[in-house]
Design a protein around this motif. Structure first.
Motif, mmCIF file in Angstrom:
data_model
loop_
_atom_site.group_PDB
_atom_site.id
_atom_site.type_symbol
_atom_site.label_atom_id
_atom_site.label_comp_id
_atom_site.label_asym_id
_atom_site.label_seq_id
_atom_site.Cartn_x
_atom_site.Cartn_y
_atom_site.Cartn_z
ATOM 1 N N CYS A 254 -0.669 -0.228 -2.329
ATOM 2 C CA CYS A 254 -0.332 -1.384 -3.152
ATOM 3 C C CYS A 254 -1.045 -2.603 -2.594
ATOM 4 O O CYS A 254 -1.005 -2.835 -1.381
ATOM 5 N N LEU B 119 8.277 -6.934 0.601
ATOM 6 C CA LEU B 119 7.694 -6.016 -0.369
ATOM 7 C C LEU B 119 8.635 -4.825 -0.480
ATOM 8 O O LEU B 119 9.180 -4.350 0.527
ATOM 9 N N GLY C 142 4.066 -3.911 -9.841
ATOM 10 C CA GLY C 142 2.768 -3.380 -10.205
ATOM 11 C C GLY C 142 2.900 -2.381 -11.337
ATOM 12 O O GLY C 142 3.981 -2.177 -11.881
ATOM 13 N N LYS D 40 -3.062 -8.180 2.648
ATOM 14 C CA LYS D 40 -2.190 -8.209 1.469
ATOM 15 C C LYS D 40 -2.109 -6.821 0.846
ATOM 16 O O LYS D 40 -2.396 -6.613 -0.346
ATOM 17 N N THR E 6 6.919 -7.326 -5.318
ATOM 18 C CA THR E 6 6.855 -8.414 -4.349
ATOM 19 C C THR E 6 7.628 -9.622 -4.848
ATOM 20 O O THR E 6 7.762 -9.848 -6.058
ATOM 21 N N GLN F 177 1.339 -9.720 -13.092
ATOM 22 C CA GLN F 177 1.614 -8.584 -12.236
ATOM 23 C C GLN F 177 0.844 -8.787 -10.952
ATOM 24 O O GLN F 177 -0.385 -8.759 -10.933
ATOM 25 N N GLN F 178 1.586 -8.977 -9.874
ATOM 26 C CA GLN F 178 0.924 -9.249 -8.622
ATOM 27 C C GLN F 178 0.504 -7.972 -7.919
ATOM 28 O O GLN F 178 -0.572 -7.897 -7.357
ATOM 29 N N GLY F 179 1.384 -6.965 -7.921
ATOM 30 C CA GLY F 179 1.076 -5.743 -7.214
ATOM 31 C C GLY F 179 0.207 -4.815 -8.047
ATOM 32 O O GLY F 179 0.369 -4.698 -9.255
ATOM 33 N N TYR G 266 -1.571 -6.898 -3.218
ATOM 34 C CA TYR G 266 -0.969 -8.046 -3.891
ATOM 35 C C TYR G 266 -1.784 -9.283 -3.595
ATOM 36 O O TYR G 266 -2.694 -9.252 -2.766
ATOM 37 N N LYS G 267 -1.470 -10.377 -4.286
ATOM 38 C CA LYS G 267 -2.384 -11.526 -4.265
ATOM 39 C C LYS G 267 -1.885 -12.724 -3.467
ATOM 40 O O LYS G 267 -2.691 -13.437 -2.869
#
Lengths: 110, 112
Positions: free
Chosen positions: B23, B32, B103, B70, B91, B2-4, B25-26
């Motif tokens: 939010c 988005l 997310g 980000k 994302t 899960q990035q978000g 993210y990485k």
């Protein structure tokens, strides 16, 4: 009206049983996806398919299988190898940007 | 993965107030997106913002994107009881054709 239809809305599975969740779309979308959602959690990707007769594993594919024989259909089978299948399953499709989601199937192990 | 990650996890406001959800993210993204989910239902696409955009509006929704940090924010102005739902950011990756990563969502309650 165009959209995605998931069936059934509720599904009960006995231990050791395989069950298949249906996902049909009439949007002419190429790509289709299966996500799993657990309570209070986000969506995790199970499998996806970008064209007919081709599909890829997502982050949590173990214990699941799919097929994509027709553009409109992307069924998901939850096999007995999936030890914790109780969850809300969502199917989605897209032409490239925003996803269109079905209304979900809630699977419960009894 | 899960990035978000949305923040806060839950938000409760009075009708007519504004609601802001964030939010983070990485990794680098193409775009988005924000989605809404009513309890027990599928997600509905709200808005998409591309990586070269900084702000976007749609009705009562305003989304900002800061690629250097980000992070993104979703603002719902003049909230209504019908806005009660969970809101998710999603994302993609820079390579294109990668599935969206969602997310865990912010649960918004708007009290009449």
């Amino acid at each position: 009206d165009g959209g995605i239809t998931q069936s059934p809305k509720y599904l009960f599975r006995k231990e050791g049983q395989n069950v298949t969740l249906s996902c049909e779309q009439n949007l002419n979308h190429d790509a289709m996806y299966w996500y799993r959602q657990d309570p209070g959690q986000g969506l995790r990707l199970i499998y996806y398919s970008q064209i007919v007769n081709d599909f890829q594993k997502g982050d949590i594919a173990e214990g699941y299988s799919v097929s994509r024989e027709k553009k409109e259909s992307f069924p998901l089978t939850v096999t007995s190898a999936q030890k914790n299948p109780t969850a809300f399953y969502l199917c989605a499709s897209t032409l490239g940007f925003g996803y269109t989601f079905g209304s979900g199937t809630r699977l419960t192990v009894v | 993965s899960q990035q978000g990650e949305e923040d806060p996890q839950a938000l409760s406001i009075q009708e007519g107030e504004n609601a802001t959800m964030n939010c983070s993210y990485k990794t680098s993204i193409n775009n988005l997106q924000w989605y809404r989910q009513n309890s027990g239902r599928g997600l509905v696409h709200l808005i998409l913002i591309r990586s070269n955009e900084r702000e976007k509006h749609s009705g009562r929704l305003r989304v900002t994107l800061d690629t250097s940090k980000k992070s993104s924010s979703l603002l719902i102005t003049a909230s209504r009881a019908a806005d009660t739902a969970s809101y998710f950011c999603a994302t993609d990756g820079v390579s294109g054709n990668t599935p969206l990563v969602f997310g865990k969502g912010t649960r918004l309650s708007v009290i009449a």
